[in-house]
Write a protein that holds these residues in place. Structure first.
Motif, PDB file in Angstrom:
ATOM      1  N   ALA A  83      39.374  36.559  34.539  1.00  0.00           N
ATOM      2  CA  ALA A  83      38.916  37.943  34.424  1.00  0.00           C
ATOM      3  C   ALA A  83      37.732  38.201  35.346  1.00  0.00           C
ATOM      4  N   GLN A  84      36.782  37.295  35.372  1.00  0.00           N
ATOM      5  CA  GLN A  84      35.615  37.485  36.231  1.00  0.00           C
ATOM      6  C   GLN A  84      35.990  37.402  37.707  1.00  0.00           C
ATOM      7  N   ASN A 141      37.646  40.620  38.781  1.00  0.00           N
ATOM      8  CA  ASN A 141      36.681  41.719  38.785  1.00  0.00           C
ATOM      9  C   ASN A 141      35.608  41.572  39.861  1.00  0.00           C
ATOM     10  N   LYS A 182      40.855  42.580  42.331  1.00  0.00           N
ATOM     11  CA  LYS A 182      41.976  43.193  41.607  1.00  0.00           C
ATOM     12  C   LYS A 182      42.489  44.446  42.313  1.00  0.00           C
ATOM     13  N   SER A 207      43.847  42.203  31.794  1.00  0.00           N
ATOM     14  CA  SER A 207      42.747  42.851  31.078  1.00  0.00           C
ATOM     15  C   SER A 207      41.762  43.516  32.032  1.00  0.00           C
ATOM     16  N   THR A 208      41.799  43.131  33.287  1.00  0.00           N
ATOM     17  CA  THR A 208      40.902  43.722  34.292  1.00  0.00           C
ATOM     18  C   THR A 208      41.440  45.038  34.834  1.00  0.00           C
TER      19      THR A 208
END
Length: 865
Positions: free
Chosen positions: A181-182, A185, A196, A232-233
């Motif tokens: 996720a990080q 992002n 992303k 989720s991003t």
């Protein structure tokens, strides 16, 4: 205040209208939208629905060994990246892939670390983007950062949990979710766009070669968590997963919501430690995916994250691999791996691979052609089997000529000297090559490029010479040089459409003050970039449209020749009725005044001068009196301004000096005409045997002096493949030996031979069966089964008794699901003049009961009589 606001709005409107006008005139400038996978499993661009096509390389400078080495050598990393990325563009690459060393840019909990590795990676992506190159990014590698050095103690979760633990440990899984996720992002400070949302990122591949071993439900659950973390991003790009390992879990992979599968291909194995010999086109005849029906059912796309013909320094093979990929429905591929130019002299990063425009020009041109295959050949084409598929569309490959070529009306690209008749007309826009062709004559040993700018105007780019001086695939070091670079002046002749014979040559690249004089389309040239222009023709340099590089751009490694090199391998054996030419490549940092060979056979001594026939090649015929039955021994002496240097050994001085002490010599066996030809001698040749490694392979001396036995003990003829546990059993253990190098001096005598003589025995005090076959260049095998006894003896096989047998694909490829046998449609009869390898097989002729038993053979030699 209100006036300022109106003014800003007015400026914004002007900018909008200006940009809109540019877009209207240049529809190709339409902003990229996310790639999607359509109902047929093809990736398409969101902004125009065109099929995604891409080809390029892996390149790892921001991480691991590449990064550390740059620091060690005092290299400006960004400058090095700029130079290599220019070469990517020059070769026409439009795709880049990397497995990110997560272990260097994360902590144990998966938090992204903003450090110099990530900053360098961001800079690289920005440079690639500026050149119009797209990316496939694999955020997780699971590797340590050491190779080829020991791993460092890095902060990441991969270092704590390892690959296996990362796939199962709950805390490791949470760390990966956090990291992914990080990572997605993360906003690249150079492009100011989050990964992303980056338009040039075609797709993400979750991780590199995870090698799952769990139950299907567990595997699906793991991958789903990774996919969910990425989604989720807000990322909309396709997410791929490696499906070329543990293929019994293919259904489980696609149940996790991925949009495509990633593949690799190493058709010549990995880590042979020297160059593989013989025709390897049968090894790349097809890329057969046995679970393709699962991919089709899931309407998924396919891409290749890594491929190479490892331990091969020839140029003919890459376009054939690209053809097979396209036939398999694969849309993009990236070669593994492009050597940073600052490491390419020693090939230290991955010694089983070797690729760099400056240092391996012919192989780089082959990749350039492979990229054209990906953009011109439709997916799911069918060009038949080898040797029929050597020519396809405008492409062709030749093992015999070590040649790959694209010959179309617009482009003529070739990897070696050739006599092809170009198809060009007024539409010819690009020539890229090495050596001589009907359009370009050039003796230098670097690549050259010619881009048409308009009628009567061309851009010429010439790279310096690359000379291989040592085995690039062995034990390497930054202290060892495998290839040297030499800047030289060579004559070039051009026959280009629309370019008159009295054209001018103008230097373009910074610092280049070379002055070329043209006489009837021929001129001397040195490395650099030049403008070729018809006499009297006006040309505005600002109008040059070269897409992704500038008119004046040039980058090449500096000359690295610091001493005299002689590259020469003597012929192993000739008959006394033969002729023999001694030929060597000689390159020196000093002017070469003379090259000689000092020869001896028995009591006959003579010296002969080696003449410079072309470029770096020096050669001469050996006098007939020195080719009598015996041993021809000789040294090569090179005289320069710095004195005499004797080879082998590179010793200062010559054998006539009183204190000359070198014992090394080149040696050729001169045998009587009619002497049997030795195709394999275990004592000399075991190191070149190609087959799956077993701990029970051994070379032992026999009771005869100067004789050894190559022992092969096979505990199990079939062992379940952990990556393909449901594969149909093949009860066979085969190995082969290519004898081209050994028999080079006696090839003319093959036609007079009538039988094979195999000196061998069965091991373990029990008889067994061994199939011995001769492989022709076209991949067809002809053999016979021998019933070996425990006692050593000679077994004779009449050549007329050889029958067609199955050809085993050797070395064994990765991925391991690829076919065990080369299935061909060759209908040619056996021809002894076309053979080049021996294939030994334990398995043919054995009963089902015998398949399950241990078998062993000991081979001493194979003769052709």
């Amino acid at each position: 205040m209100r006036i300022k606001q109106y003014f800003r709005k007015f400026i914004a409107l002007l900018v909008f209208l200006f940009v809109g006008n540019i877009w209207a005139q240049n529809p190709d400038m339409t902003a990229k939208e996310n790639v999607y996978v359509d109902e047929t499993g093809l990736m398409r661009w969101g902004h125009n629905d065109e099929e995604v096509k891409g080809f390029g390389v892996n390149y790892s400078v921001p991480f691991a060994y590449g990064f550390r080495s740059a620091k060690k050598l005092g290299i400006d990393l960004k400058e090095a990246i700029d130079k290599d990325v220019y070469h990517f563009s020059r070769l026409g690459f439009d795709l880049y892939r990397i497995h990110v060393w997560d272990t260097e840019i994360s902590d144990e909990k998966g938090n992204l670390l903003e450090n110099e590795h990530l900053e360098s990676f961001d800079y690289l992506l920005q440079q690639l983007k500026d050149r119009g190159i797209n990316f496939v990014i694999t955020p997780i590698a699971y590797w340590g950062n050491g190779w080829p050095e020991p791993d460092e103690d890095t902060p990441g979760f991969s270092n704590k949990y390892g690959k296996a633990g990362s796939l199962t440990d709950p805390d490791a899984i949470k760390a990966q979710e956090n990291y992914l996720a990080q990572f997605l992002n993360h906003v690249n400070p150079y492009t100011r766009v989050a990964y992303k949302d980056e338009p040039n990122i075609i797709a993400f591949e979750v991780s590199n070669e995870p090698h799952h071993r769990g139950e299907p439900e567990e595997v699906t659950d793991f991958i789903q968590k990774m996919v969910d973390a990425m989604r989720s991003t807000g990322a909309k790009k396709p997410i791929f997963y490696n499906v070329s390992h543990s293929i019994n879990l293919t259904e489980a992979y696609f149940d996790a919501g991925i949009q495509g599968g990633t593949f690799q291909w190493y058709p010549t194995g990995l880590g042979f430690q020297k160059e593989l010999e013989g025709n390897l086109l049968p090894n790349v005849d097809e890329y057969n995916i046995p679970f393709d029906d699962v991919i089709t059912k899931n309407k998924a796309a396919k891409l290749v994250y890594e491929f190479d013909a490892a331990d091969v320094n020839k140029s003919y093979i890459y376009p054939a691999m690209a053809r097979s990929f396209r036939e398999a429905g694969i849309q993009t591929a990236t070669h593994f791996a492009y050597d940073p130019t600052y490491l390419a002299h020693g090939n230290t990063e991955y010694n089983t691979h070797y690729m760099n425009l400056g240092y391996t020009p012919q192989k780089a041109l082959a990749l350039m052609i492979a990229g054209e295959v990906f953009h011109q050949v439709p997916v799911n084409s069918d060009f038949g089997t080898y040797p029929k598929n050597r020519e396809f569309q405008d492409f062709e490959v030749s093992y015999e000529d070590d040649l790959a070529a694209l010959n179309s009306e617009e482009k003529f690209i070739y990897t070696n000297s050739n006599s092809l008749q170009p198809k060009y007309g007024d539409d010819l826009k690009l020539i890229a090559g090495y050596g001589n062709s009907n359009l370009v004559k050039y003796e230098g040993q670097g690549a050259y490029f010619l881009d048409k700018l308009k009628d009567g105007v061309w851009r010429l780019e010439v790279m310096p010479d690359a000379i291989l001086v040592d085995n690039p695939f062995g034990s390497n070091s930054l202290e060892k040089t495998v290839t040297v670079i030499n800047w030289n002046e060579w004559e070039m002749s051009l026959d280009l459409p629309g370019l008159a014979n009295d054209f001018s040559v103008e230097t373009l690249n910074e610092g280049n003050d070379f002055q070329a004089e043209v006489s009837e389309n021929t001129f001397k040239i040195q490395p650099g970039t030049y403008l070729l222009k018809d006499s009297g023709l006006e040309f505005d340099k600002a109008s040059a449209d070269l897409k992704n590089f500038s008119l004046e751009e040039f980058s090449a490694p500096e000359s690295t020749v610091e001493r005299t090199y002689v590259i020469h391998e003597p012929v192993k054996e000739i008959s006394s009725a033969s002729e023999l030419e001694i030929s060597a490549e000689i390159v020196s940092n000093e002017k070469i005044e003379k090259a000689e060979a000092w020869l001896q056979n028995g009591n006959i001594y003579e010296s002969i001068e080696l003449k410079n026939k072309k470029a770096y090649t020096y050669s001469a015929e050996v006098p007939e009196k020195l080719l009598a039955h015996g041993f021809l021994q000789y040294r090569i002496i090179v005289t320069t301004d710095a004195g005499d240097f004797t080879f082998p050994g590179n010793l200062k001085g010559n054998p006539g000096d009183w204190d000359f002490h070198a014992a090394e010599e080149y040696k050729v066996r001169v045998v009587r005409q009619g002497t049997p030809l030795v195709l394999f001698n275990a004592l000399e040749d075991d190191d070149y045997v190609v087959g799956e490694w077993l701990p029970t392979l051994n070379l032992v001396p026999t009771h005869n002096s100067g004789e050894a036995e190559y022992q092969v003990n096979v505990e199990e003829l079939f062992r379940k493949d952990i990556e393909n546990p449901e594969a149909t059993p093949v009860y066979d253990y085969s190995f082969k030996y290519n004898f081209n190098r050994k028999t080079e001096g006696r090839r003319a005598e093959f036609s007079g031979k009538e039988k094979l003589v195999v000196k061998a025995r069965a091991l373990n005090e029990k008889g067994t069966k061994l199939q011995v076959a001769l492989l022709m260049k076209n991949g067809a095998a002809f053999g016979k089964i021998l019933h070996l006894n425990p006692e050593t003896r000679e077994y004779e096989i009449k050549l007329e008794d050889l029958q067609p047998v199955k050809t085993v694909t050797l070395p064994r490829p990765y991925p391991t699901f690829l076919p065990y046998y080369f299935k061909h449609n060759n209908s040619e009869d056996f021809n002894i003049e076309e053979v080049e390898s021996l294939q030994f097989s334990i398995g043919p002729g054995l009963s089902e009961e015998e398949h399950l038993k241990k078998h062993g053979v000991g081979i001493i030699r194979v003769l052709l009589k």
